[in-house]
Design an enzyme around this catalytic site. Sequence first.
Site, PDB file in Angstrom:
ATOM      1  N   LYS A  14      31.242  28.702  67.732  1.00  0.00           N
ATOM      2  CA  LYS A  14      30.692  28.072  68.938  1.00  0.00           C
ATOM      3  C   LYS A  14      30.400  29.113  70.027  1.00  0.00           C
ATOM      4  CE  LYS A  14      34.268  25.361  69.571  1.00  0.00           C
ATOM      5  NZ  LYS A  14      35.215  25.586  68.453  1.00  0.00           N
ATOM      6  N   ARG A  89      37.454  17.739  73.655  1.00  0.00           N
ATOM      7  CA  ARG A  89      38.318  17.878  72.479  1.00  0.00           C
ATOM      8  C   ARG A  89      39.100  16.605  72.198  1.00  0.00           C
ATOM      9  NH1 ARG A  89      38.642  23.809  72.765  1.00  0.00           N
ATOM     10  NH2 ARG A  89      39.665  24.645  70.926  1.00  0.00           N
ATOM     11  N   ARG A 128      39.360  37.926  63.305  1.00  0.00           N
ATOM     12  CA  ARG A 128      39.151  37.996  64.748  1.00  0.00           C
ATOM     13  C   ARG A 128      40.418  38.467  65.457  1.00  0.00           C
ATOM     14  NH1 ARG A 128      37.400  32.612  67.923  1.00  0.00           N
ATOM     15  NH2 ARG A 128      39.613  32.096  67.942  1.00  0.00           N
ATOM     16  N   ARG A 134      44.490  37.656  70.418  1.00  0.00           N
ATOM     17  CA  ARG A 134      44.879  36.368  71.002  1.00  0.00           C
ATOM     18  C   ARG A 134      46.149  35.852  70.328  1.00  0.00           C
ATOM     19  NH1 ARG A 134      39.748  32.407  71.321  1.00  0.00           N
ATOM     20  NH2 ARG A 134      41.420  30.904  70.953  1.00  0.00           N
ATOM     21  N   ARG A 145      46.494  24.744  65.775  1.00  0.00           N
ATOM     22  CA  ARG A 145      45.183  24.451  66.382  1.00  0.00           C
ATOM     23  C   ARG A 145      44.302  23.669  65.418  1.00  0.00           C
ATOM     24  NH1 ARG A 145      43.735  30.166  67.528  1.00  0.00           N
ATOM     25  NH2 ARG A 145      41.624  29.456  67.889  1.00  0.00           N
TER      26      ARG A 145
HETATM   27  N1  LIG Z   1      38.977  20.741  76.027  1.00  0.00           N
HETATM   28  C1  LIG Z   1      40.234  21.196  75.871  1.00  0.00           C
HETATM   29  N2  LIG Z   1      41.280  20.336  75.876  1.00  0.00           N
HETATM   30  C2  LIG Z   1      42.529  20.764  75.711  1.00  0.00           C
HETATM   31  N3  LIG Z   1      42.851  22.058  75.504  1.00  0.00           N
HETATM   32  C3  LIG Z   1      41.846  22.966  75.478  1.00  0.00           C
HETATM   33  C4  LIG Z   1      40.485  22.583  75.665  1.00  0.00           C
HETATM   34  N4  LIG Z   1      39.711  23.698  75.583  1.00  0.00           N
HETATM   35  C5  LIG Z   1      40.541  24.723  75.344  1.00  0.00           C
HETATM   36  N5  LIG Z   1      41.830  24.294  75.286  1.00  0.00           N
HETATM   37  C6  LIG Z   1      43.022  25.150  75.033  1.00  0.00           C
HETATM   38  O1  LIG Z   1      42.597  26.497  74.865  1.00  0.00           O
HETATM   39  C7  LIG Z   1      42.839  26.963  73.508  1.00  0.00           C
HETATM   40  C8  LIG Z   1      41.725  27.907  73.074  1.00  0.00           C
HETATM   41  O2  LIG Z   1      40.495  27.235  73.080  1.00  0.00           O
HETATM   42  P1  LIG Z   1      39.152  27.941  72.543  1.00  0.00           P
HETATM   43  O3  LIG Z   1      38.941  29.234  73.191  1.00  0.00           O
HETATM   44  O4  LIG Z   1      38.083  26.918  72.640  1.00  0.00           O
HETATM   45  O5  LIG Z   1      39.517  28.309  71.063  1.00  0.00           O
HETATM   46  P2  LIG Z   1      38.996  28.015  69.640  1.00  0.00           P
HETATM   47  O6  LIG Z   1      37.658  27.398  69.668  1.00  0.00           O
HETATM   48  O7  LIG Z   1      39.009  29.347  68.980  1.00  0.00           O
HETATM   49  O8  LIG Z   1      40.094  27.115  69.152  1.00  0.00           O
HETATM   50  C9  LIG Z   1      42.985  25.674  72.699  1.00  0.00           C
HETATM   51  O9  LIG Z   1      43.742  25.861  71.522  1.00  0.00           O
HETATM   52  C10 LIG Z   1      43.692  24.760  73.713  1.00  0.00           C
HETATM   53  O10 LIG Z   1      45.043  25.092  73.835  1.00  0.00           O
END
Ligand SMILES: Nc1ncnc2c1ncn2[C@@H]1O[C@H](COP(=O)(O)OP(=O)(O)O)[C@@H](O)[C@H]1O
Length: 191
Positions: A14, A89, A128, A134, A145
């Site tokens: 994404k 999400r 990654r 991270r 996740r």
């Molecule tokens: N819309 C959301 N609702 C709840 N938690 C979120 C949301 N966006 C991000 N997070 C938090 O940030 C973390 C990292 O998100 P992101 O960078 O989108 O990672 P990835 O797409 O690699 O899982 C998620 O695992 C969650 O803990």
Amino acid sequence: MLNLVLFGPPGAGKGTQSEKLISKYNLVHISTGDIFRAHIKGQTELGKQVSQIIADGNLVPDSITIAMLEEEIKQNPQAKGFIFDGFPRTVAQAEALDKFLADNNSAITGVIALDVNEQELTQRIAKRQEISGRADDAADKLKKRIEEYFGKTIHVLPYYEAQGKLSKVNGIGEIEAIFTELSQVIDSYNA
Ligand SMILES: Nc1ncnc2c1ncn2[C@@H]1O[C@H](COP(=O)(O)OP(=O)(O)O)[C@@H](O)[C@H]1O
């Protein structure tokens, strides 16, 4: 306005595709993950509140995430449109976004889901992590996740499907080829 939700599990690509799409379509990229990480790095109040939740691979509570997202939209009044990456999400987040946009005379144009199987996701994120460092990319946190994705986030898909807004694109293959497919879907919105 072109308001796009780029949807998919962790590691679907994404972020990579969003970067390419914002320059092609002149959109503002809103990645809730990036915003949270900036808060954590800057040691803001919000950052302190969410850092452990994120490190553990759990979702941040809806109330916090929705308030932050709305704030981010408000800070970009000149935007021609947005790409939402990592948001919504949960179904509650999707409903809140619809309501917020409607109150501002706007709406989601379309939702594109990047389709990638679990085995490929695990491999990509392992790679990654060597670069990103991270904490939430570590194997056990990643597992959490992916569970959050298949337990909660996946339900956002039927929500948008019921609105006739959902398209799916194969997320495995060359970055350019996936970008071309995404662009075709987006161009079809105006056709
Ligand atoms: N819309 C959301 N609702 C709840 N938690 C979120 C949301 N966006 C991000 N997070 C938090 O940030 C973390 C990292 O998100 P992101 O960078 O989108 O990672 P990835 O797409 O690699 O899982 C998620 O695992 C969650 O803990």
